[in-house]
Design a protein around this motif. Structure first.
Motif, mmCIF file in Angstrom:
data_model
loop_
_atom_site.group_PDB
_atom_site.id
_atom_site.type_symbol
_atom_site.label_atom_id
_atom_site.label_comp_id
_atom_site.label_asym_id
_atom_site.label_seq_id
_atom_site.Cartn_x
_atom_site.Cartn_y
_atom_site.Cartn_z
ATOM 1 N N HIS A 1 0.841 -1.198 0.000
ATOM 2 C CA HIS A 1 0.000 0.000 0.000
ATOM 3 C C HIS A 1 0.881 1.256 0.000
ATOM 4 O O HIS A 1 0.662 2.198 -0.770
ATOM 5 C CB HIS A 1 -0.932 -0.031 1.219
ATOM 6 C CG HIS A 1 -1.939 1.072 1.266
ATOM 7 N ND1 HIS A 1 -2.625 1.391 2.404
ATOM 8 C CD2 HIS A 1 -2.367 1.931 0.324
ATOM 9 C CE1 HIS A 1 -3.442 2.413 2.154
ATOM 10 N NE2 HIS A 1 -3.298 2.761 0.895
ATOM 11 N N LYS A 2 1.909 1.246 0.849
ATOM 12 C CA LYS A 2 2.834 2.380 0.889
ATOM 13 C C LYS A 2 3.466 2.598 -0.479
ATOM 14 O O LYS A 2 3.524 3.717 -0.985
ATOM 15 C CB LYS A 2 3.970 2.093 1.888
ATOM 16 C CG LYS A 2 3.536 2.128 3.328
ATOM 17 C CD LYS A 2 4.712 1.801 4.235
ATOM 18 C CE LYS A 2 4.214 1.602 5.654
ATOM 19 N NZ LYS A 2 5.170 0.954 6.527
ATOM 20 N N LEU A 3 3.929 1.507 -1.075
ATOM 21 C CA LEU A 3 4.644 1.635 -2.351
ATOM 22 C C LEU A 3 3.731 2.100 -3.488
ATOM 23 O O LEU A 3 4.139 2.903 -4.322
ATOM 24 C CB LEU A 3 5.312 0.304 -2.707
ATOM 25 C CG LEU A 3 6.529 -0.030 -1.835
ATOM 26 C CD1 LEU A 3 6.988 -1.460 -2.067
ATOM 27 C CD2 LEU A 3 7.666 0.956 -2.114
ATOM 28 N N MET A 4 2.501 1.588 -3.508
ATOM 29 C CA MET A 4 1.591 1.998 -4.585
ATOM 30 C C MET A 4 1.288 3.499 -4.488
ATOM 31 O O MET A 4 1.134 4.168 -5.503
ATOM 32 C CB MET A 4 0.272 1.241 -4.496
ATOM 33 C CG MET A 4 0.414 -0.250 -4.484
ATOM 34 S SD MET A 4 0.466 -0.910 -6.119
ATOM 35 C CE MET A 4 -1.222 -1.168 -6.370
ATOM 36 N N LEU A 5 1.190 4.008 -3.248
ATOM 37 C CA LEU A 5 0.950 5.444 -3.074
ATOM 38 C C LEU A 5 2.211 6.234 -3.423
ATOM 39 O O LEU A 5 2.169 7.203 -4.178
ATOM 40 C CB LEU A 5 0.548 5.735 -1.620
ATOM 41 C CG LEU A 5 -0.878 5.381 -1.220
ATOM 42 C CD1 LEU A 5 -1.027 5.439 0.299
ATOM 43 C CD2 LEU A 5 -1.892 6.324 -1.866
ATOM 44 N N ARG A 6 3.349 5.793 -2.873
ATOM 45 C CA ARG A 6 4.600 6.530 -3.106
ATOM 46 C C ARG A 6 4.967 6.574 -4.578
ATOM 47 O O ARG A 6 5.468 7.569 -5.080
ATOM 48 C CB ARG A 6 5.736 5.870 -2.321
ATOM 49 C CG ARG A 6 5.825 6.336 -0.893
ATOM 50 C CD ARG A 6 7.086 5.799 -0.235
ATOM 51 N NE ARG A 6 8.275 6.146 -0.995
ATOM 52 C CZ ARG A 6 9.426 5.482 -0.925
ATOM 53 N NH1 ARG A 6 9.545 4.434 -0.134
ATOM 54 N NH2 ARG A 6 10.450 5.873 -1.639
ATOM 55 N N ALA A 7 4.741 5.463 -5.262
ATOM 56 C CA ALA A 7 5.141 5.390 -6.667
ATOM 57 C C ALA A 7 4.103 6.015 -7.587
ATOM 58 O O ALA A 7 4.255 5.989 -8.807
ATOM 59 C CB ALA A 7 5.396 3.932 -7.047
#
Ligand code: ATP
Ligand code: MG
Length: 603
Positions: free
Chosen positions: A23-29
């Protein structure tokens, strides 16, 4: 696509709203943005991933002979009333978004499509000659989840592929079900996921006609029990196992003992210096049926065991007719306030005995006057056991069924299987546990919907028969995020090549260097022409930022028109293992294309 032209925003910091890595990565990316609770915007990179997953699903479904269709998301209440699910979905579970339109008609946003497809089949299927038939769709579903979380893992609006098959008999259904098992396994393998197909709860009907496809990951909300020999795997909701043996009881005569402050099994076993396996635990539940009737349920189970809510729900659903009801609306361990609604006097909580008197229940129209008494298999064979004495601070030891206590007539399996138990198929195998993300679910429905909704066909003998149905779902958006949950590192996402938004990115470290730009433009054009889906990072950014971003967004292969260009070479880097090679300019396209093809084949 040129990154300079794209709405491309990455974040350096982990967003506070996200708990799990994917979830963090999908938002950050920059793949998704949250619009409201459980509702997300899928940005262009995300949409490419979703389309790739959808296409793999489509190919595998079409290969089985299923046909794609598209059903309405706005569904009329009367179809759901015909199936008997309107109240459960809008009131009990409340998972369906429902509204009244301006003509005062009730409608809902589709959380699933059994009702709609059964109505279509009811209209269109007349004869056995039209069977079997199988329709599927890929579309947005709406569910008012009570706890939307983990980004696309549990949204209130999400993309699902759902399919429904219709048959003349169970054999035909089983054949399609087996095809779906294979198709779903193929989809997950092709998407590069590590998964396990497990036996799943199939509701009150029971039977073995349901499997879930679990992607193994620590962040999974489901628990999977399995054995190392590969012979058994099941969702904990459904799993069976052999409990450890009970320790023989040392209580030889029956007596009531004062046991202050021992309202839990742990404190009681310690005080009595006995094994929890010598205790009969009496668990109280409050069930409410769809006709409004409340039933107090008392379950006797061995002290070291726990009640499995799903199994109990299924048991109680099967008993609905005894209370003139058709289905269970809710089931809970009654909180003190809830008890005040039906208890005639305070209950000896923590000290309840199997024979607690029915006069603890107030005489009320909507409350069953007697406890529904169930005994779990684990408690049936206990001898000289310890249990409550129906009096605060007291327990009985050395008790026996048929002597001090009457064994309830209804013997059930409602125990929770756990890691460390022995396997039923081979007691030398120990049950292991793992966390899983449920990505797909296949289900033999039988005639549940066709009977309720009157969907019949005429068989070879001219006789009218209810259609036999199966249903099969894959969470497309959940799958995409689950792939990230299984594949990332400290620098970002590592997409499986088959579902990566792009295969390659050509990075120009310095866009003011004409030679770099010219080489990059040429590679970008040639790679795309060769079918390698390629991004061009031609932004006015430092080289370091571009490298970081390419790793964060997880593009499988990176080509850099950097220093070695002077020798006619570029650097090519594999995202998955960081391996880098210098390639002559004229080798780049064929090499990267080969990497892509190999990766897609082996995933
Ligand atoms: P869960 O147990 O996770 O709530 P479910 O049993 O309600 O799922 P199904 O009705 O079988 O799910 O739906 C088929 C598939 O749709 C699931 O296997 C899952 O991949 C996906 N899915 C279900 N609910 C959601 C959701 N809220 N968000 C994203 N995907 C979902
Ligand atoms: Mg499910």
């Amino acid at each position: 696509m040129r990154l300079s032209k794209m709405l491309f925003v990455t974040l350096r910091e982990d967003p506070a709203e996200a708990e799990i890595p994917s979830h963090k990565l999908m938002l950050r990316a920059g793949y998704i943005r949250r619009i409201s609770s459980g509702v997300f915007a899928y940005l262009p990179l995300m949409l490419r991933v979703l389309n790739k997953v959808s296409n793999i699903v489509r190919e595998e479904m079409n290969a089985t002979g299923a046909q794609e269709c598209l059903l309405p998301q706005l569904q009329p209440a009367d179809l759901w009333q015909q199936s008997g699910r309107w109240d459960t979905y809008t009131k009990a579970e409340g998972i369906m978004f429902a509204l009244t339109d301006r003509r005062q008609q009730e409608v809902a946003l589709g959380p699933t499509h059994e009702e709609v497809i059964t109505a279509v089949a009811r209209d269109m299927v007349r004869s056995y000659r039209q069977l079997p038939t199988h329709l599927y769709q890929i579309q947005t579903k709406f569910r008012d989840e009570i706890r939307p979380r983990f980004g696309l893992m549990r949204g209130r609006e999400f993309i699902m592929k759902d399919g429904y098959s219709f048959h003349g008999d169970m054999d035909s259904l089983r054949a399609t079900y087996d095809d779906m098992y294979t198709a779903y396994s193929n989809v997950l393998s092709r998407c590069g996921l590590k998964f396990r197909a497990v036996e799943a709860d199939s509701g009150a009907i029971g039977g073995s006609g349901s499997h879930e496809f679990m992607v193994l990951a620590e962040a999974g909300e489901d628990e999977v029990l399995y054995t190392e020999d590969g012979q058994y795997a099941a969702n904990v909701e459904k799993a069976v196992s052999l409990p450890v043996d009970a320790v023989p009881s040392e209580f030889s005569e029956c007596k009531k003992l004062e046991t202050p402050n021992t309202s839990t099994i742990e404190t009681m076993a310690k005080f009595l210096d006995c094994s929890p396996t010598q205790i009969v635990k009496n668990v109280l539940y409050q069930a409410v049926y769809d006709n409004g009737k409340t039933v107090l349920v008392l379950i006797n189970i061995r002290g070291d065991q726990d009640v499995n809510d799903t199994k109990l729900q299924n048991t109680l659903t099967n008993l609905a007719a005894n209370y003139d009801a058709s289905t269970l609306l809710s089931l809970e361990v009654p909180a003190p306030e809830a008890q005040s609604k039906w208890a005639a006097k305070p209950l000896p909580l923590g000290y309840i005995a199997p024979d607690i008197a029915d006069d603890y229940i107030q005489k009320q129209k909507n409350v069953a006057s007697k406890f529904l008494r169930l005994v779990d298999n684990t408690a049936v064979d206990l001898k000289n056991f310890a249990t409550g004495a129906n009096e605060k601070g007291y327990h009985v030891v050395g008790a026996n069924w048929g002597q001090e206590f009457e064994l309830p007539e209804l013997v059930v399996d409602v125990r929770n299987a756990t890691a460390g138990d022995r396997a039923v198929h081979d007691p030398s195998q120990q049950i292991q546990t793992a966390r899983g993300i449920e990505i797909g679910h296949i289900f033999q429905l039988g005639t549940k919907y066709s009977q309720a909704m009157g969907a019949t066909y005429t068989d070879e003998n001219g006789k009218s028969q209810p259609l036999v149905m199966g249903c099969y779902g894959i969470g497309v958006s959940r799958l995409a995020q689950a792939a990230v949950e299984q594949s990332y590192d400290k620098n970002g996402i590592i997409w499986p090549v088959a579902i990566a938004p792009y295969h390659a990115v050509v990075v120009v470290p310095n866009i003011n260097d004409e030679a770099q730009m010219a080489a990059a433009e040429q590679l970008y054009t040639e790679l795309n022409a060769a079918g390698v889906e390629t991004l061009l990072d031609d932004r006015k950014e430092r080289a370091g930022v571009k490298f970081k971003d390419s790793e964060l967004i997880g593009i499988p292969f990176r080509v850099v028109t950097g220093r070695s260009l002077k020798e006619g070479k570029v650097e090519a880097v594999k995202r998955a293992n960081g391996e880098s090679v210098d390639l002559a300019l004229d080798q780049v396209v064929s090499t990267v294309k080969q990497w892509v093809d190999e990766a897609v084949k082996s995933e």
